[in-house]
Every structure is written in C-alpha cells, then in structure tokens.
Design an enzyme around this catalytic site. Structure first.
Site, PDB file in Angstrom:
ATOM      1  N   ASN A  60     120.515  -4.109 125.041  1.00 39.24           N
ATOM      2  CA  ASN A  60     119.317  -4.380 124.248  1.00 39.24           C
ATOM      3  C   ASN A  60     119.311  -5.832 123.789  1.00 39.24           C
ATOM      4  O   ASN A  60     120.359  -6.450 123.596  1.00 39.24           O
ATOM      5  CB  ASN A  60     119.240  -3.436 123.039  1.00 39.24           C
TER       6      ASN A  60
ATOM      7  N   LYS B 150     130.140  -6.221 109.674  1.00 38.51           N
ATOM      8  CA  LYS B 150     130.142  -5.782 111.074  1.00 38.51           C
ATOM      9  C   LYS B 150     130.426  -6.974 111.971  1.00 38.51           C
ATOM     10  O   LYS B 150     129.719  -7.982 111.919  1.00 38.51           O
ATOM     11  CB  LYS B 150     128.806  -5.148 111.447  1.00 38.51           C
TER      12      LYS B 150
ATOM     13  N   PHE C  42     116.322  -7.870 115.968  1.00 38.07           N
ATOM     14  CA  PHE C  42     116.010  -7.455 114.592  1.00 38.07           C
ATOM     15  C   PHE C  42     114.528  -7.176 114.379  1.00 38.07           C
ATOM     16  O   PHE C  42     113.931  -7.606 113.386  1.00 38.07           O
ATOM     17  CB  PHE C  42     116.480  -8.514 113.583  1.00 38.07           C
TER      18      PHE C  42
ATOM     19  N   ASN D 112     121.565 -11.085 119.484  1.00 38.47           N
ATOM     20  CA  ASN D 112     120.158 -11.237 119.860  1.00 38.47           C
ATOM     21  C   ASN D 112     119.325 -12.096 118.916  1.00 38.47           C
ATOM     22  O   ASN D 112     118.122 -12.216 119.078  1.00 38.47           O
ATOM     23  CB  ASN D 112     119.519  -9.849 119.998  1.00 38.47           C
ATOM     24  N   THR D 113     119.951 -12.677 117.898  1.00 43.78           N
ATOM     25  CA  THR D 113     119.298 -13.636 117.016  1.00 43.78           C
ATOM     26  C   THR D 113     120.035 -14.957 117.140  1.00 43.78           C
ATOM     27  O   THR D 113     121.240 -15.020 116.894  1.00 43.78           O
ATOM     28  CB  THR D 113     119.295 -13.156 115.552  1.00 43.78           C
TER      29      THR D 113
ATOM     30  N   ASN E  33     130.220  -4.498 116.971  1.00 42.74           N
ATOM     31  CA  ASN E  33     128.854  -4.552 117.474  1.00 42.74           C
ATOM     32  C   ASN E  33     128.887  -4.534 119.003  1.00 42.74           C
ATOM     33  O   ASN E  33     129.913  -4.277 119.617  1.00 42.74           O
ATOM     34  CB  ASN E  33     128.166  -5.826 116.956  1.00 42.74           C
TER      35      ASN E  33
ATOM     36  N   SER F 239     125.197  -9.470 115.716  1.00 40.99           N
ATOM     37  CA  SER F 239     124.213  -9.198 116.764  1.00 40.99           C
ATOM     38  C   SER F 239     124.092 -10.418 117.664  1.00 40.99           C
ATOM     39  O   SER F 239     123.970 -11.546 117.176  1.00 40.99           O
ATOM     40  CB  SER F 239     122.848  -8.884 116.156  1.00 40.99           C
TER      41      SER F 239
END
Length: 350
Positions: free
Chosen positions: A110, A210, A114, A174-175, A239, A172
C-alpha cells in the site's frame, strides 16, 4: 472459515482492493462479521502498559482508518483495537490505485499516504466508542505540514481523552520524509513534544512508538535508547517494509509498504533484537496469520501482537482462531499466562 465468509472473501478479491476494503467495512457495520466478543481465558488475559486486555491479539492501524466500525470490530474477537492514522487536517492521501494484493505471497503493498478524515471527525466518532473495549489511535502527520513533529502532539491533544493508548507513527514509508523522524535527535525532540501533550491530558494514556523493519542494527539501538529516555509506554515492531526480495506476481514492484507473510521473519528479528535493548513492552506486528506465528512473536519478545493483512485472505474468523490456538499453545508448553512466554524463544531469532 464459515461458508458465508469464504464466499464473501472470494467475491471481494475479484474487485479493486481498496473498493473491497470499503465494502468489507460496510458489511461489518451491517452485522455480517463475527459477533461473539473478545476471546479470553486466564492464560490469555494480558497486562500491557497499565491496560487490561482479554487477549493479546490486536487489530493493527490502517484497517479502520476513520474509526467508522468500532462497535462492529469490538465483537470480532480482538483483545484490543488500533484505529487511524489520524492527522490534524483531513487529507485524501496518494493518488489511486494505491493498494495491491500479492495473493501468491499472502501479502499486500500500500501507498495510501495517511488518507483520513482528520482528527476532528475521528475524535467525534471515538467519543461514541463501545464501552469495555481497549481502543488506541495511531497518530500521523499531514503530508504538507511544515512541522510534522508538532502534528503528532496536536492529534494527541485533541483525541487523547477518547482513547486508551496512542501510537506515534514515524515509520510509514508513504509520507515523504516521515521516516527521517526516526533519527536519534529528531525522534527525541518529537517524543518530548508528544509526552508534553500527554502530560496535559486529564488522564495521561500510554504512548507507543511504531518503528520500521528496515532499520540497521545501530539504528535499532538508537531507537531503543531514545525510547527508554523518553519514558514512553512501549514500542510497536514493526510497520511495513520497502524490501521486495522473493515476491511474485504483477504487483511485486509497486511502490509503497509491503505487509503480510513476507514481513514475518524480518519484523520478528527486529522485535527480538529490540527486546534485548529495552525492558519496555513490545507489540509484535508483521506477517501474523496464525496462532503459531502469534506465539513465535510472543516467544521472541512481544507482550502482544497485531494483525491486518492476514484478514484479507482469511477473514475476521481468523481473530478468534488465533486467540483460541494461542491459548492451546500456551497450555501445551506449560505457561500459565502470556507474560510467562514472552522472550522464552528469543534466542531463536538473534
């Protein structure tokens, strides 16, 4: 797995993954999920950072990003739930498509970024949460924020009164530049701000951190050092990963975070190493798809576990199956409770 659940999962896997996920949440809210409540026993009851859990099997953040299915999820067998990630302002996330199944690998990739309704809407839903269920919130930062570290404290200040714990998510992939906050100095400053926001709450709640599975040995040691100094409640390991080794299928090279079965060994090794560097409780995440895998995480050093991707392939009946199977494994090996099993097999992973 019940026949109806098997049919539903087969149908959902024939459509776009993100659309399927939205339909799954609607089905849950329509009463189509398990309805037995949390599985528990004397062996499964778990004390975690001041919280009493009926069992140590939790829902990882990302499944219910916007806290829209809390009442339904509370009936599915989980010992605790984590929703979010929530950011100060609503944001759409990255362009679609951004979720990909890797069925052959029991995995998913994915790059959501966010996407969420923002802390105000999420706080209002959390205020109507089911009673008696341990619920946490994953804290995130807006993509266009000029002070991402402050965003975590802002969300905690707004939502902290409505949850039992909070998780600082700096892992994460993805940011943009988010994982930079895992560096020693940046992480220490960020956690200091979050802990100040926690102290200002009427009822200060446990705060977890995390981390990513892609940290080096030295970076893991730095995270442990900072976490110990910050006096947070615990660490969630881990994560999703950027690793793509050994994957199959047409989506294996998609950008984003990889979750599911391929992450199990990598995340468990990080967990085991981390448990040698801190006495803080650790929640093990990454590739948990069976009672045996949950048990391995616990024996490697986890006080509790979380899952998400395995639900895509096995459905929510998996939750109860894992909890019941874990109870049997503990009994088989002579453990009176989960705490006795923690770290009992850590050497296998070091």
């Amino acid at each position: 797995m019940k026949a109806l659940e098997r049919v539903g999962l087969t149908a959902l896997r024939r459509i776009d993954p993100e659309t399927a996920h939205g339909l799954a949440l609607k089905a849950l809210n329509a009463g189509l999920g398990p309805r037995g409540g949390a599985v528990t026993s004397d062996r499964l009851r778990t004390h975690l950072a001041g919280m009493e859990l009926p069992n140590p099997v939790g829902l990882a953040a990302g499944f219910d990003k916007n806290a829209t299915a809390l009442h339904a999820l509370a009936k599915t067998g989980f010992g605790f739930l984590e929703v979010g990630a929530a950011t100060p302002r609503p944001q759409p996330g990255n362009p679609k498509p951004r979720l990909f199944r890797l069925s052959q690998d029991g995995a998913a990739i994915n790059r959501f970024g966010f996407n969420n309704d923002g802390m105000e809407a999420i706080a209002e839903r959390l205020a109507k949460r089911p009673k008696g269920t341990v619920i946490g919130l994953n804290l995130g930062a807006n993509k266009d924020s000029t002070d991402k570290a402050q965003d975590f404290a802002t969300v905690l200040a707004r939502c902290g009164a409505e949850v039992d714990f909070a998780t600082v998510n700096v892992s994460s992939p993805n940011t943009e530049k988010l994982r930079d906050l895992q560096g020693k100095a940046a992480l220490a400053a960020l956690l200091d701000g979050v802990m100040q926001a926690r102290a200002a709450l009427t009822n200060p709640i446990p705060v977890f951190l995390k981390i990513a599975p892609d940290l080096t040995v030295d970076e893991i040691a730095e995270v442990a050092e900072v976490a110990n100094a910050a006096r947070i409640a615990g660490i969630i390991a881990t994560n999703t990963t950027l690793d793509r080794d050994g994957l199959h299928g047409p989506h294996r090279a998609e950008a984003g975070g990889l979750s599911g079965q391929p992450l199990f060994e990598k995340s468990t090794r990080v967990l085991a190493q981390l448990s040698t560097l801190t006495d803080l409780p650790i929640i093990g995440v990454g590739g948990v798809g069976s009672a045996e895998q949950a048990y391995q995480k616990i024996r490697a050093g986890a006080s509790a576990v979380q899952l998400y991707t395995a639900l895509v392939y096995s459905g929510l009946s998996l939750v109860g199956n894992i909890a019941k199977g874990l109870d049997q494994l503990l009994a088989r090996d002579g453990f009176a409770n989960v705490a006795e099993a923690v770290r009992s097999g850590r050497s296998d992973w070091l």
